[in-house]
Design an enzyme around this catalytic site. Structure first.
Site, mmCIF file in Angstrom:
data_model
loop_
_atom_site.group_PDB
_atom_site.id
_atom_site.type_symbol
_atom_site.label_atom_id
_atom_site.label_comp_id
_atom_site.label_asym_id
_atom_site.label_seq_id
_atom_site.Cartn_x
_atom_site.Cartn_y
_atom_site.Cartn_z
ATOM 1 N N SER A 14 0.845 -1.187 0.000
ATOM 2 C CA SER A 14 0.000 0.000 0.000
ATOM 3 C C SER A 14 0.885 1.244 0.000
ATOM 4 C CB SER A 14 -0.915 -0.004 1.226
ATOM 5 O OG SER A 14 -0.143 -0.025 2.414
ATOM 6 N N ILE A 16 1.857 3.043 -2.362
ATOM 7 C CA ILE A 16 2.896 2.893 -3.385
ATOM 8 C C ILE A 16 2.974 4.100 -4.316
ATOM 9 C CG2 ILE A 16 1.482 1.747 -5.164
ATOM 10 C CD1 ILE A 16 3.864 -0.184 -5.541
ATOM 11 N N LEU A 20 -0.518 9.770 -6.643
ATOM 12 C CA LEU A 20 0.354 10.683 -7.387
ATOM 13 C C LEU A 20 0.428 10.308 -8.858
ATOM 14 C CD1 LEU A 20 3.384 11.390 -5.021
ATOM 15 C CD2 LEU A 20 1.736 13.030 -5.909
ATOM 16 N N GLU A 149 -11.091 -7.046 0.484
ATOM 17 C CA GLU A 149 -12.038 -5.921 0.418
ATOM 18 C C GLU A 149 -12.144 -5.337 -0.989
ATOM 19 O OE1 GLU A 149 -10.025 -5.842 4.505
ATOM 20 O OE2 GLU A 149 -9.397 -6.022 2.411
ATOM 21 N N THR A 188 12.181 -8.275 -9.765
ATOM 22 C CA THR A 188 10.927 -8.137 -10.508
ATOM 23 C C THR A 188 9.841 -9.102 -10.055
ATOM 24 O OG1 THR A 188 11.574 -9.742 -12.212
ATOM 25 C CG2 THR A 188 12.242 -7.449 -12.554
ATOM 26 N N CYS A 381 -7.950 26.915 11.742
ATOM 27 C CA CYS A 381 -9.002 26.184 12.443
ATOM 28 C C CYS A 381 -8.741 26.212 13.952
ATOM 29 C CB CYS A 381 -9.125 24.769 11.884
ATOM 30 S SG CYS A 381 -10.690 23.955 12.301
ATOM 31 N N LEU A 382 -8.348 25.092 14.558
ATOM 32 C CA LEU A 382 -8.032 25.099 15.987
ATOM 33 C C LEU A 382 -6.890 26.064 16.285
ATOM 34 C CD1 LEU A 382 -8.532 23.908 18.815
ATOM 35 C CD2 LEU A 382 -6.867 22.121 18.260
ATOM 36 N N GLN A 385 -8.424 29.341 16.822
ATOM 37 C CA GLN A 385 -9.136 29.362 18.099
ATOM 38 C C GLN A 385 -8.172 29.525 19.269
ATOM 39 O OE1 GLN A 385 -11.529 25.813 18.168
ATOM 40 N NE2 GLN A 385 -12.795 26.434 16.422
ATOM 41 N N GLU A 405 -15.127 23.487 24.212
ATOM 42 C CA GLU A 405 -14.918 22.130 23.705
ATOM 43 C C GLU A 405 -14.105 21.311 24.700
ATOM 44 O OE1 GLU A 405 -12.981 19.798 19.825
ATOM 45 O OE2 GLU A 405 -12.796 21.970 19.988
ATOM 46 N N HIS A 507 -9.941 26.230 6.191
ATOM 47 C CA HIS A 507 -8.723 25.505 5.795
ATOM 48 C C HIS A 507 -8.280 25.964 4.401
ATOM 49 C CE1 HIS A 507 -8.495 22.430 9.017
ATOM 50 N NE2 HIS A 507 -9.795 22.654 9.099
ATOM 51 N N GLU A 509 -5.524 25.623 2.973
ATOM 52 C CA GLU A 509 -4.610 24.680 2.317
ATOM 53 C C GLU A 509 -5.312 23.793 1.303
ATOM 54 O OE1 GLU A 509 -5.630 22.575 6.322
ATOM 55 O OE2 GLU A 509 -5.546 24.600 5.488
#
EC number: 6.3.4.2
Length: 538
Positions: A14, A16, A20, A149, A188, A381-382, A385, A405, A507, A509
């Site tokens: 995974s 991998i 991208l 899955e 390979t 965000c936080l 705050q 919170e 956010h 970003e």
């Protein structure tokens, strides 16, 4: 033109680089003038990643329409102009949820509901819905070939070739060719077995992208082609790149996009890759030196939690022609051990979003340092705050100021639960999510950065600035520079007597791209560059 489909699968391990690879291919096809749609299929049973720990899943990427999605969608948006939505990412949980709802309504007319055809048909339906209006639909299947899955998703995309015709479907498999240092050899066999397993499912890949530490020699490409039943030119090397934005150029150099349009019978113009070449040149040879940014957060042991943030800071460096180095600092350690000089040599400080009380006092210490030492500061965000909490405590004299919170009974809850969130008990998909308009005040950091008084940004939160404390905070010099007019919600705060101090509830970003850096990150890095210059002269 009839929509063409490219299905991207992954083998051996995974993480991998399927995301991208998919995003880079999307960028190359757009550079040829094609309209591209992007989609990620996730085999896990969660409805979405919104309630998953960042340590489990990494960043949760938020779309304009409020979908909480896989971080690969961030790659898709950064590399292409595709407008992503809730349809751009779906999970096993969503598929089964939809099929079970249909069964309860009686849509299947009393038939036995099975994985084939009902689950696979639902998967195909969701793929087709997202592909509407696109010349090419790029669909990434999450997980690794061989995972139990993934089987319904692989069966669904296998059926696509029969449904749509061979010339309209292409299978691209991303696999690993590991380098065994003790033997000094590339191996390979993992790729051969991965493709063998894919072929047993009924999918013959058309193109292989081989992830490896170094370029594959010609004889090894020929061996992979022979054993995996692909053309030799269809074996593409994806060696480790110095910068991820160089990947589209590296894949183009090996003819990936040429092969794709040829196999799908698409006529296009030659790709215009000059913008990508400019980005890579600025990353490799910045003209204005470097800056060092401290990211003070809770999830620093898994930097994938801040993927879009790190990329947005890199984009700010591209816009300012400088290299950006990131220093991740654990806010919990700052809380227990103090700053200890860790911030003395940084050029700017950023406190990102997060959840939970752990580490908040460490963030507040870092914010106080930035405010009092005139170090450029960005709170998201936080982070925004906690900047309000720090200002309330140390400038306004509200000693017990905090967020409800974390301490529901605190004396001065300068951050509190949004009105519409009261009474909400379910966790999944219930936050304030997606894009909302924001009105800016003239002459502020935010206004100068955006060059506009009206902007739209993406949110993911339940708590907000408490307007009951607005008067005292403003009277002591806090600037409210951005609001959501409909609910009179404070979206951006600033400190005027400071080179660059800004906190935003949203956010930014999520909307930054290497070819179009977000204005707040552009000006934040510019401020860091200026601060570095002053420090070097001191």
């Amino acid at each position: 033109m009839k929509t063409k489909f490219i299905f991207v699968t992954g083998g051996v391990v995974s993480s991998i680089g399927k995301g991208l690879a998919s995003a880079s291919l999307g960028a190359l096809l757009e550079a040829r003038g094609l309209r591209v749609s992007m989609q990620k299929l996730d085999p896990y049973i969660n409805v979405d990643p919104g309630t998953m720990s960042p340590f489990q899943h990494g960043e949760v990427f938020v779309t304009d329409d409020g979908a909480e999605t896989d971080l690969d969608l961030g790659h898709y948006e950064r590399y292409t102009s595709a407008r992503l939505s809730k349809r751009s990412n779906f999970t096993t949980g969503q598929v089964y949820f939809s099929v079970i709802e249909k069964e309860r309504r009686g849509d299947y007319l009393g038939g036995t509901v099975q994985v084939i055809p009902h689950i696979t048909d639902e998967i195909k339906h969701k793929i087709l819905e997202n592909a509407k209006g696109a010349d090419v639909a790029i669909v990434e299947v999450g997980g690794t070939v061989g995972d139990i899955e993934s089987l319904p998703f692989l069966e669904a995309i296998r059926q696509f070739k029969a449904d749509r015709g061979a010339g309209n479907v292409l299978y691209l498999h991303v696999t690993l060719v590991p380098y065994i240092k003790t033997a000094g050899e590339l191996k390979t066999k993992p790729t051969q077995h991965s493709v063998k397993e894919l072929r047993e499912i009924g999918i013959q890949p058309d193109i292989l992208i081989c992830r490896c530490e170094k370029d594959l020699p010609h004889d090894m490409k020929a061996k992979i082609a022979l054993f995996c039943n692909v053309e030799e030119k269809g074996v593409i090397t994806s060696a480790d790149a110095e910068h991820i934005y160089a990947v589209p150029l590296a894949l183009h150099k090996q003819g990936l996009d040429d092969q794709v349009v040829d196999k799908l019978n698409i006529w296009t113009k030659a790709p215009d890759l000059a913008p990508w070449e400019s980005v890579v040149e600025k990353l490799r040879n910045p003209l204005k030196g470097e800056v060092h940014i401290a990211i003070v957060g809770k999830y620093v042991n898994l930097t994938e939690s801040y993927k879009s943030l790190a990329e947005a800071l890199t984009h700010g460096g591209i816009a300012n022609d400088c290299r950006v180095y990131l220093r991740y600092l654990d806010s919990e350690k700052l809380e227990s051990e103090g700053l200890g000089g860790l911030l003395d040599d940084v050029d700017a400080i950023l406190v990102p979003g997060g959840f939970g009380e752990r580490g908040t006092e460490g963030k507040i210490k870092a914010i106080e340092y930035a405010r009092t030492r005139k170090v450029p500061f960005f709170g998201i965000c936080l982070g925004m705050q906690m900047a309000v909490v720090e200002y309330a405590r140390n400038v306004c004299g509200l000693d017990n100021a905090f967020s409800s919170e974390f301490r529901p009974d605190c004396a001065n809850p300068v951050i509190h639960l949004m009105e519409e969130q009261k009474g909400v008990e379910r966790k999944g998909g219930t936050m304030r999510l997606g894009a909302y308009p924001c009105s800016l005040s003239k002459g502020t950091f935010a206004h100068r950065a955006y060059g506009s008084l009206d902007v739209s940004e993406r949110h993911r939160h339940r708590y907000e600035f408490n307007n009951a404390f607005r008067e005292i905070l403003v009277s002591k010099g806090l600037v409210i520079s951005g609001i959501y007019k409909e609910g009179d919600l404070v979206e951006i705060v600033e400190v005027a007597d400071h080179p660059w101090f800004l906190g935003c509830q949203f956010h930014p970003e999520f909307k930054s791209k290497p070819l179009n850096p977000h204005p707040l990150f552009r000006t934040f890095i510019a401020a860091a560059l200026e601060h570095r210059g002053k420090r070097s002269q001191a």
